[in-house]
Design a protein around this motif. Structure first.
Motif, short mmCIF file in Angstrom:
data_model
loop_
_atom_site.label_atom_id
_atom_site.label_comp_id
_atom_site.label_asym_id
_atom_site.label_seq_id
_atom_site.Cartn_x
_atom_site.Cartn_y
_atom_site.Cartn_z
N ALA A 72 0.83 -1.20 0.00
CA ALA A 72 0.00 0.00 0.00
C ALA A 72 0.87 1.25 0.00
O ALA A 72 1.96 1.27 0.56
N LEU A 73 0.38 2.30 -0.65
CA LEU A 73 1.06 3.59 -0.67
C LEU A 73 0.31 4.58 0.21
O LEU A 73 -0.92 4.52 0.32
N ALA A 74 1.05 5.48 0.81
CA ALA A 74 0.41 6.53 1.62
C ALA A 74 -0.41 7.43 0.71
O ALA A 74 0.01 7.75 -0.41
N ASN A 75 -1.59 7.82 1.17
CA ASN A 75 -2.48 8.66 0.39
C ASN A 75 -2.70 9.98 1.12
O ASN A 75 -3.30 10.00 2.21
N PRO A 76 -2.23 11.09 0.56
CA PRO A 76 -2.33 12.38 1.25
C PRO A 76 -3.75 12.89 1.44
O PRO A 76 -4.00 13.78 2.24
N PRO A 98 -5.57 5.99 9.99
CA PRO A 98 -4.47 5.19 10.53
C PRO A 98 -3.96 4.17 9.51
O PRO A 98 -4.72 3.68 8.67
N THR A 99 -2.70 3.84 9.60
CA THR A 99 -2.11 2.84 8.73
C THR A 99 -2.83 1.50 8.91
O THR A 99 -3.11 1.08 10.03
N GLY A 100 -3.14 0.87 7.81
CA GLY A 100 -3.80 -0.43 7.86
C GLY A 100 -5.30 -0.37 7.90
O GLY A 100 -5.96 -1.41 7.84
N MET A 101 -5.86 0.83 7.96
CA MET A 101 -7.32 0.95 7.99
C MET A 101 -7.86 1.01 6.57
O MET A 101 -7.38 1.79 5.75
N PRO A 102 -8.87 0.21 6.25
CA PRO A 102 -9.44 0.26 4.89
C PRO A 102 -10.03 1.65 4.61
O PRO A 102 -10.76 2.18 5.45
N ALA A 130 -11.09 11.20 8.22
CA ALA A 130 -10.61 11.14 9.60
C ALA A 130 -11.69 10.60 10.54
O ALA A 130 -11.41 9.84 11.47
N ALA A 131 -12.94 10.98 10.29
CA ALA A 131 -14.03 10.55 11.16
C ALA A 131 -14.27 9.04 11.07
O ALA A 131 -14.81 8.43 12.00
#
Length: 461
Positions: free
Chosen positions: A290-294, A299-303, A337-338
């Protein structure tokens, strides 16, 4: 709405005025979509046979004086995507569909309410010529014909009169989106929501873009008579409104308790498939795929929520509705975020973003989408500001469909010549190739393909 919270003095009055403006626009747009979405189920559905006369739409050749009059032939044409709607019911009897029905425990899909809501024409009242096996027929899109059928072919009638009697004004982007998305994204009506269990049983993933799919199934010519009665279609406007209504619909369905959850789990339909369906590596030197999405502060690993339409709107709002850009971007990030805070906060954030999406649809509906604006949106879709958000398959598919749609719109509007567009087609095809196989999707390769298209876009301007 974004960026309009000015000085503290007078803020209350300003907020009330602005709030009232957008609430009014939101309510009006929501009413239009609701009216269009429900019109197909109102009245009596007269059936395809009611449209099939040789003096109506049942000719074998397009030689009518006013309309083609071979519309039914085109609707049934096996060799083109235009025949997909007429084939919709027959598909339910094919081995794949029968296997899906068996896995779901619903028996024969041809008699299952779960399937007929989209593979046939939902009809509360049926005339003598109505047949379920006609599939997605004329009235599924144009509305139950009992109110407008006779006036439709009467001498001296008008399109406005037909609409007043129940015909759905599909030339209106919001009305068309409301109808198409019922099946091509989902609705809370019976048999019109393809949840994760249905897809897990073998149903294809849902993928849709309003103008592109409209073009594939178009059965009319936009000649002088059509433009006089209904106006000339602006494909760029259709695309932008379609993106906004799709986001609104997705968030609306997500907020419904009966659809947004499945047992103890959230309904996975709303998440990006590719974010979970990746290969797993357990070796100690394994690298995450997986790549970070700005655009997703999660959180990392959250769908992540499937944000394909959010990404497209990020490009469109900057150009066509800059006054709403800050508001939109802030609410989109807040929604992601929510999702990490729980269902309650996520639904509240979804409702705020949903209202802004409807405000965008309303504003886009009044925009001309000039040549300069359209080129700017195309460039923004593949720009350095947005392309890092193409980390998952769904958003990338939506991006290449968008560039294709917008380019075709410019050609159809006479703002770019067909010859000039040919130079961009090669890059578009490369981008399509990068998303041709979901399991072979590579984000960085896709971004490079889309970046090549941007350079050509700049040369066309």
């Amino acid at each position: 709405m974004g960026g309009i919270r000015a000085a503290i003095a007078g803020a209350t009055c300003l907020a009330l005025a602005i709030g009232a403006f957008f609430i009014a626009n939101f309510a009006a747009a929501e009413r239009l979509e609701a009216q269009a979405a429900s019109a197909a189920a109102r009245g009596t559905h007269m059936g395809v046979g009611s449209c099939a006369g040789s003096t109506c739409h049942g000719r074998n050749e397009a030689d009518g004086e006013v309309v083609r009059q071979d519309e039914l032939w085109r609707w049934q044409e096996e060799s083109t995507p235009g025949g997909a709607h007429s084939r919709a019911f027959r598909v339910l009897g094919e081995p794949r569909s029968l296997a899906i029905g068996k896995k779901l425990g619903i028996g024969d899909p041809r008699s299952a309410a779960m399937c007929l809501g989209c593979h046939s024409t939902p009809a509360a009242a049926k005339g003598p010529r109505f047949q379920v096996n006609d599939g997605v027929s004329c009235e599924a899109c144009h509305g139950a014909a009992s109110g407008w059928l006779s006036s439709h072919y009467a001498t001296g009638t008008s399109h406005a009169r037909n609409v007043s009697q129940g015909m759905i004004p599909l030339e209106n982007a919001q009305a068309r989106a409301g109808v198409c998305l019922d099946c091509h994204l989902g609705n809370d009506a019976p048999g019109q929501f393809v949840n994760h269990r249905i897809m897990a049983a073998g149903h294809p993933r849902i993928s849709f873009e309003l103008d592109l799919f409209s073009t594939l199934t178009q059965h009319h010519d936009e000649d002088a008579d059509y433009r006089q009665r209904k106006g000339k279609t602006n494909s760029m406007r259709m695309w932008a409104v379609g993106q906004a209504i799709a986001l609104e619909r997705s968030l609306s369905l997500f907020g419904k308790p009966g659809l947004g959850t499945e047992g103890v789990f959230p309904e996975f339909y709303f998440f990006d498939c590719h974010s979970c369906h990746r290969r797993i590596y357990d070796e100690e030197d394994a690298r995450p795929t997986a790549l970070a999405n700005p655009g997703r502060p999660i959180p990392t690993g959250m769908p992540p929520y499937n944000d394909e339409n959010m990404i497209m709107l990020s490009a469109a709002v900057r150009i066509a509705a800059p006054g709403l850009a800050q508001q939109y971007e802030s609410q989109a990030r807040a929604f992601h975020a929510a999702m990490a805070q729980g269902r309650g906060p996520a639904v509240e954030a979804a409702n705020r973003l949903r209202q802004t999406a409807m405000a965008l649809a309303d504003q886009f509906s009044r925009s001309d989408f000039t040549r300069a604006q359209t080129f700017s949106i195309m460039e923004a879709i593949a720009s350095e500001a947005i392309s890092p958000r193409y980390t998952d398959y769904e958003g990338s598919v939506q991006a290449v469909m968008a560039v294709d749609t917008l380019l075709s719109g410019l050609v159809n509007q006479g703002q770019v010549s067909g010859g000039a567009a040919t130079s961009l087609r090669a890059q578009i095809n490369q981008a399509y190739a990068a998303v041709a196989e979901p399991n072979g999707y590579k984000p960085l390769e896709f971004r490079r393909a889309l970046g090549g298209a941007v350079r050509t876009i700049r040369s066309l301007q």
